[in-house]
Design an enzyme around this catalytic site. Structure first.
Site, PDB file in Angstrom:
ATOM      1  N   ARG A   1      44.585  76.103 100.221  1.00  0.00           N
ATOM      2  CA  ARG A   1      45.930  76.441 100.690  1.00  0.00           C
ATOM      3  C   ARG A   1      45.969  77.820 101.345  1.00  0.00           C
ATOM      4  O   ARG A   1      45.188  78.704 101.020  1.00  0.00           O
ATOM      5  CB  ARG A   1      46.919  76.409  99.512  1.00  0.00           C
ATOM      6  CG  ARG A   1      47.092  75.024  98.902  1.00  0.00           C
ATOM      7  CD  ARG A   1      48.161  75.007  97.804  1.00  0.00           C
ATOM      8  NE  ARG A   1      47.855  75.846  96.664  1.00  0.00           N
ATOM      9  CZ  ARG A   1      47.081  75.497  95.639  1.00  0.00           C
ATOM     10  NH1 ARG A   1      46.540  74.288  95.614  1.00  0.00           N
ATOM     11  NH2 ARG A   1      46.851  76.328  94.650  1.00  0.00           N
TER      12      ARG A   1
ATOM     13  N   LEU B   1      28.340  73.659  83.671  1.00  0.00           N
ATOM     14  CA  LEU B   1      27.900  73.063  84.941  1.00  0.00           C
ATOM     15  C   LEU B   1      27.265  74.124  85.842  1.00  0.00           C
ATOM     16  O   LEU B   1      26.247  73.866  86.492  1.00  0.00           O
ATOM     17  CB  LEU B   1      29.089  72.393  85.646  1.00  0.00           C
ATOM     18  CG  LEU B   1      28.714  71.540  86.866  1.00  0.00           C
ATOM     19  CD1 LEU B   1      27.815  70.371  86.462  1.00  0.00           C
ATOM     20  CD2 LEU B   1      29.959  71.024  87.578  1.00  0.00           C
ATOM     21  N   ALA B   2      27.856  75.326  85.844  1.00  0.00           N
ATOM     22  CA  ALA B   2      27.297  76.404  86.670  1.00  0.00           C
ATOM     23  C   ALA B   2      25.852  76.686  86.250  1.00  0.00           C
ATOM     24  O   ALA B   2      24.953  76.815  87.084  1.00  0.00           O
ATOM     25  CB  ALA B   2      28.150  77.662  86.533  1.00  0.00           C
TER      26      ALA B   2
ATOM     27  N   GLU C   1      30.825  70.708 124.075  1.00  0.00           N
ATOM     28  CA  GLU C   1      30.545  70.189 125.416  1.00  0.00           C
ATOM     29  C   GLU C   1      31.808  69.620 126.048  1.00  0.00           C
ATOM     30  O   GLU C   1      32.088  69.823 127.229  1.00  0.00           O
ATOM     31  CB  GLU C   1      29.484  69.080 125.356  1.00  0.00           C
ATOM     32  CG  GLU C   1      28.164  69.475 124.706  1.00  0.00           C
ATOM     33  CD  GLU C   1      28.157  69.250 123.194  1.00  0.00           C
ATOM     34  OE1 GLU C   1      29.187  69.520 122.537  1.00  0.00           O
ATOM     35  OE2 GLU C   1      27.124  68.818 122.672  1.00  0.00           O
TER      36      GLU C   1
ATOM     37  N   TRP D   1      44.419  83.274  86.378  1.00  0.00           N
ATOM     38  CA  TRP D   1      44.755  84.616  86.877  1.00  0.00           C
ATOM     39  C   TRP D   1      43.851  85.721  86.314  1.00  0.00           C
ATOM     40  O   TRP D   1      44.298  86.815  86.071  1.00  0.00           O
ATOM     41  CB  TRP D   1      46.224  84.977  86.626  1.00  0.00           C
ATOM     42  CG  TRP D   1      47.228  83.880  86.814  1.00  0.00           C
ATOM     43  CD1 TRP D   1      48.357  83.709  86.077  1.00  0.00           C
ATOM     44  CD2 TRP D   1      47.239  82.845  87.801  1.00  0.00           C
ATOM     45  NE1 TRP D   1      49.061  82.619  86.540  1.00  0.00           N
ATOM     46  CE2 TRP D   1      48.392  82.067  87.583  1.00  0.00           C
ATOM     47  CE3 TRP D   1      46.378  82.471  88.839  1.00  0.00           C
ATOM     48  CZ2 TRP D   1      48.723  80.951  88.357  1.00  0.00           C
ATOM     49  CZ3 TRP D   1      46.699  81.359  89.600  1.00  0.00           C
ATOM     50  CH2 TRP D   1      47.855  80.629  89.358  1.00  0.00           C
TER      51      TRP D   1
ATOM     52  N   ALA E   1      36.683  83.174  80.628  1.00  0.00           N
ATOM     53  CA  ALA E   1      37.887  82.664  79.972  1.00  0.00           C
ATOM     54  C   ALA E   1      38.023  83.351  78.616  1.00  0.00           C
ATOM     55  O   ALA E   1      37.043  83.859  78.070  1.00  0.00           O
ATOM     56  CB  ALA E   1      37.803  81.149  79.775  1.00  0.00           C
TER      57      ALA E   1
HETATM   58 ZN    ZN Z   1      29.345  66.153 120.169  1.00  0.00          ZN
END
Ligand code: ZN
Length: 344
Positions: free
Chosen positions: A213, A278-279, A59, A176, A168
């Site tokens: 990043r 945890l997953a 807005e 990687w 892993a």
């Molecule tokens: Zn607003």
């Protein structure tokens, strides 16, 4: 009598919904919003959309582009203008001050943070039209909409695995597994989340910073809060503490309560980046809306660590079957996006 949108206002709402989804509008923790301003004859005057955290709301962006009289105009907004009782300024107050005569709203904002705009506007003499293309407007922000419905953040889980479903090698090393393009994509996922959740153990093993990043290593404009679960200690010289991002260590197994408290804290989207334990716990608790599964063309064999632990599936009839909604290729890696249907 409830007010109805005019034909010109419905066309403007379609435009507002379209510009809300502009490429430049960040898929971040804030909902995407578009606004179109019309004169009293329904003629187009200006538009604006929200670029993401740290940028003006739609807005305000639209009002700032106006070079004619604002008094007496109509603002058509895909999401209810925000009202903040805790702040001097909010879009609702600005619209009233600017002299906008009529406001047409797509989706009502039911988030605890910003709700009440429609009432504030009506209380201050603005004509308020609610319910113009509500479904289309809500569909712009599926996370926001679902989070408010479930009263917990929208939860995505990222799993990067080998072709044979291992995350892993036997010694825990996992750096990687996926290639550069897929890793860049993970940084984008982080920048889209309010909070990234992992474990202290994963942070220790991977030496991860959990920052978002760009390809050149610079920080993306939105950085998530980092939440690391576990009872282990994390050295104060760990990389994660050197990022400037908010980092919290929490020792809890009650994921449901943790999600509720994040929601109360206005955190509406979460990305889980962790190991299998945890997953698995999040999936078992029914606390996953979306899985982003990155499959890389390497094989780790059965000494490797399986992507998920015990899900209580001993017969094929018990298999969990999330819905695949997108498959894409990033470099040599395949990204499979899956959704879990809403519980209600
Ligand atoms: Zn607003």
């Amino acid at each position: 009598v409830a007010l109805a949108p005019s034909a010109a206002e419905l066309i403007a709402m379609r435009q507002a919904i379209e510009i809300a989804q502009d490429e430049a509008a960040a898929l971040g923790p804030n909902p995407r919003v578009g606004c179109v301003i019309l004169d009293s004859d329904g003629q187009y005057l200006a538009n604006g959309f929200h670029l993401g955290v740290g940028h003006p709301h739609a807005e305000i962006a639209a009002l700032e582009k106006m070079n004619t009289e604002v008094v007496g105009t109509t603002a058509v907004v895909s999401l209810e203008p925000c009202f903040r009782s805790d702040r001097e300024q909010s879009c609702s107050k600005r619209l009233v001050e600017a002299g906008v005569k009529r406001v047409v709203i797509g989706q009502l904002d039911e988030s605890a943070k910003a709700q009440g705009g429609a009432k504030y506007l009506a209380d201050n003499g603005v004509e308020v039209v609610v319910g113009a293309m509500t479904e289309e407007a809500a569909a712009i922000n599926p996370w926001f909409t679902k989070s408010i419905k479930l009263k917990r953040p929208y939860i995505r889980i990222k799993i990067a695995a080998s072709l044979d479903g291992r995350v892993a090698a036997a010694d825990g090393s996992s750096k990687w597994i996926s290639g550069n393009p897929a890793r860049d994509y993970v940084h984008q996922l982080r920048s889209e989340a309010s909070v990234v959740i992992s474990t202290i153990r994963t942070a220790q093993i991977d030496q991860s910073r959990f920052t978002a990043r760009n390809t050149d290593g610079s920080l993306k404009s939105h950085q998530p809060q980092i939440l690391l679960l576990g009872k282990e200690k994390l050295n104060s010289d760990h990389l994660v503490f050197q990022t400037g991002n908010q980092v919290d260590l929490i020792d809890t197994r009650d994921l449901s309560s943790l999600m509720k408290s994040l929601y109360q804290d206005q955190k509406l989207s979460v990305l889980i980046e962790s190991g299998p334990t945890l997953a698995t716990a999040f999936i078992e608790a029914g606390l996953v809306d979306e899985i982003i599964w990155v499959v890389s063309p390497i094989l780790l064999g059965n000494q490797g660590i399986a992507a998920l632990g015990d899900l209580g599936v001993s017969n094929i009839d018990q298999a969990i079957r999330p819905h695949v909604y997108e498959i894409s290729q990033l470099g040599l890696d395949t990204i499979i996006k899956l959704q879990f249907p809403s519980e209600s």
